[in-house]
Design an enzyme around this catalytic site. Structure first.
Site, short mmCIF file in Angstrom:
data_model
loop_
_atom_site.label_atom_id
_atom_site.label_comp_id
_atom_site.label_asym_id
_atom_site.label_seq_id
_atom_site.Cartn_x
_atom_site.Cartn_y
_atom_site.Cartn_z
N GLY A 142 -2.93 2.97 -4.49
CA GLY A 142 -1.63 3.39 -5.02
C GLY A 142 -1.61 3.53 -6.53
N HIS A 144 -3.36 -0.48 2.18
CA HIS A 144 -3.23 -1.93 2.42
C HIS A 144 -1.79 -2.43 2.52
CE1 HIS A 144 -2.30 -3.83 -1.61
NE2 HIS A 144 -2.66 -2.64 -2.02
N CYS A 179 2.10 -8.67 -9.25
CA CYS A 179 1.51 -8.41 -10.56
C CYS A 179 2.13 -9.26 -11.64
CB CYS A 179 1.69 -6.94 -10.90
SG CYS A 179 1.42 -5.89 -9.49
C1 LIG Z 1 1.37 -2.10 -4.26
C2 LIG Z 1 2.08 -1.01 -4.98
C3 LIG Z 1 1.40 -0.13 -5.83
C4 LIG Z 1 -0.06 -0.29 -6.12
O1 LIG Z 1 -0.86 0.05 -5.03
P1 LIG Z 1 -2.39 -0.44 -4.98
O2 LIG Z 1 -2.96 0.23 -3.80
O3 LIG Z 1 -2.34 -1.92 -4.85
O4 LIG Z 1 -3.02 0.01 -6.26
C5 LIG Z 1 2.11 0.88 -6.45
N1 LIG Z 1 3.43 1.03 -6.22
C6 LIG Z 1 4.13 0.22 -5.40
C7 LIG Z 1 5.58 0.47 -5.18
C8 LIG Z 1 3.48 -0.83 -4.77
O5 LIG Z 1 4.18 -1.65 -3.97
#
Ligand SMILES: *Cc1c(COP(=O)(O)O)cnc(C)c1O
Length: 393
Positions: free
Chosen positions: A72, A202, A326
């Site tokens: 993401g 994930h 985070c």
């Molecule tokens: C978890 C998340 C991300 C980051 O995704 P990753 O695959 O962990 O890099 C970005 N935006 C939102 C809204 C998320 O919940």
């Protein structure tokens, strides 16, 4: 209850057994590079194609509009940076919201340092952006609007279709970070006029480190990773074939039972919300009561430090979070809770509980009982609470 109670599904999810089964052959048997010519690589290539089809179908897109990424965060970075670059001649103004994930907010800040202007829209007390304010923020040089589909801390679902109509009327690109929403609530990129969409495996029972960016045909966008010709020359790098196969399987499972799963989760979520708000005094629910992800609940308990509550829950085998994964470990209050208007001292004390289809009512009852006990214990040690109670009398 001795077993682990996992209530942090917004941070990541347990991978489904079927997903692992779908991945294993591409580590062991079909390990060929899907870009190779020989027949042996054909199975790997087929797995990538199949997953692309499944992911596209789930949002009403075409397979060639799906680009695999490393997750993401990469998708968000790509959408913002590469679109900003590609459309710089038209203008350098971007609109987003104050409650985006840091993958968007920090990318927007990076672009600001590089000559772009960014408007961060306010949200109301439930975390919803106001379409009229969005309209008013549009300028002749606005090139991109990035608003998340659903918030990762408070679960609020944004009015995507309304936003999409506005972006379309004004000829501006619409990107949405749908990492929390994809596979959890229905999304249709045509109906919602979405031009780019980020998702991550994930967060829906798939493996970590694999994601996608949907890019509507015709959108000008630069490559993000330069190298080989993979992903229509827009994202180089040998395909993560097991990850892609797992993402496809996870998405298939998620789309197939979305209705059943989300109604189960929403019912359990509402039961938990009801119990907490009625049984624990001075508690509040953060986020919209109805425009809300089926698996998300987020609370504040006055006079309680979020961190202490989390540690004591952990001692009871309960995994919860204070908002975003985070920010845990830092003592900054959540930017999302500040944006919905909570004062600093309250924004510090939030508890996010995110369930899955595997969560049971017994687990929720046990958790709510523990929260009740812990909140009471912590308040009894709090001089602030003592003063407050004295003044009430
Ligand atoms: C978890 C998340 C991300 C980051 O995704 P990753 O695959 O962990 O890099 C970005 N935006 C939102 C809204 C998320 O919940």
């Amino acid at each position: 209850m001795n077993k682990l109670i996992y209530l942090d599904n917004a941070a990541t999810t347990q991978m489904h057994k079927e997903v692992l089964d779908a991945m294993i052959p591409y580590f062991t048997e079909y390990y060929g590079n899907p870009s190779a010519i020989y027949t042996f690589a054909g199975d790997a290539k087929k797995a990538v194609d199949e997953a692309r089809k499944t992911l596209a179908a789930g949002i009403g897109a075409a397979p060639e509009e799906i680009y695999f990424t490393g997750g993401g965060s990469e998708s968000d970075n790509w959408a913002l940076k590469a679109a900003a670059e590609a459309y710089a001649e038209k203008g350098k103004h971007i609109i987003t919201s104050k409650i985006e994930h840091h993958a968007i907010l920090h990318t927007a800040e990076y672009l600001e340092k590089n000559g772009y202007r960014v408007t961060y829209l306010d949200v109301d007390e439930n975390g919803l952006i106001n379409p009229d304010e969005l309209r008013a923020a549009i300028r002749p040089d606005t090139i991109l609007i990035s608003i998340m589909a659903a918030n990762n801390e408070i679960g609020t679902i944004e009015p995507l279709e309304e936003i999409g109509v506005i972006t379309k009327e004004n000829g501006i690109l619409f990107h949405t970070d749908a990492v929390q929403a994809f596979g959890h609530i229905p999304i249709d990129v045509d109906k919602m006029h979405i031009d780019m969409l980020s998702a991550s495996a994930h967060k829906l029972g798939g493996p970590k480190g694999i994601g996608m960016l949907y890019i509507r045909k015709g959108v000008k966008i630069r490559s993000f990773i330069h190298g080989g010709a993979q992903e229509r020359q827009r994202r180089a790098g040998t395909h993560n074939v097991p990850g892609i196969a797992g993402f496809g399987r996870a998405a298939q499972l998620a789309f197939d039972d979305m209705e059943k799963r989300s109604s189960y989760e929403a019912e359990l979520r509402d039961y938990m919300i009801e119990r907490i708000l009625t049984e624990i005094p001075y508690s509040r629910l953060n986020g919209d009561r109805t425009d809300r992800l089926p698996n998300n609940a987020n609370f504040c308990f006055r006079f309680i430090e979020g961190e202490s509550l989390l540690i004591l829950l952990d001692q009871n085998g309960i995994c919860a979070s204070s908002g975003s994964a985070c920010t845990s470990g830092s003592l900054d209050p959540s930017h999302v809770l500040l944006a919905i208007g909570l004062p600093h001292e309250i924004a510090h004390g939030s508890l996010r509980l995110t369930i899955s289809e595997k969560t049971t009512r017994e687990e929720i009852d046990f958790t709510v009982d523990k929260i009740k006990e812990i909140v009471e214990r912590l308040r009894n040690m709090s001089p602030l609470y003592e003063d407050f109670i004295k003044k009430q009398k």
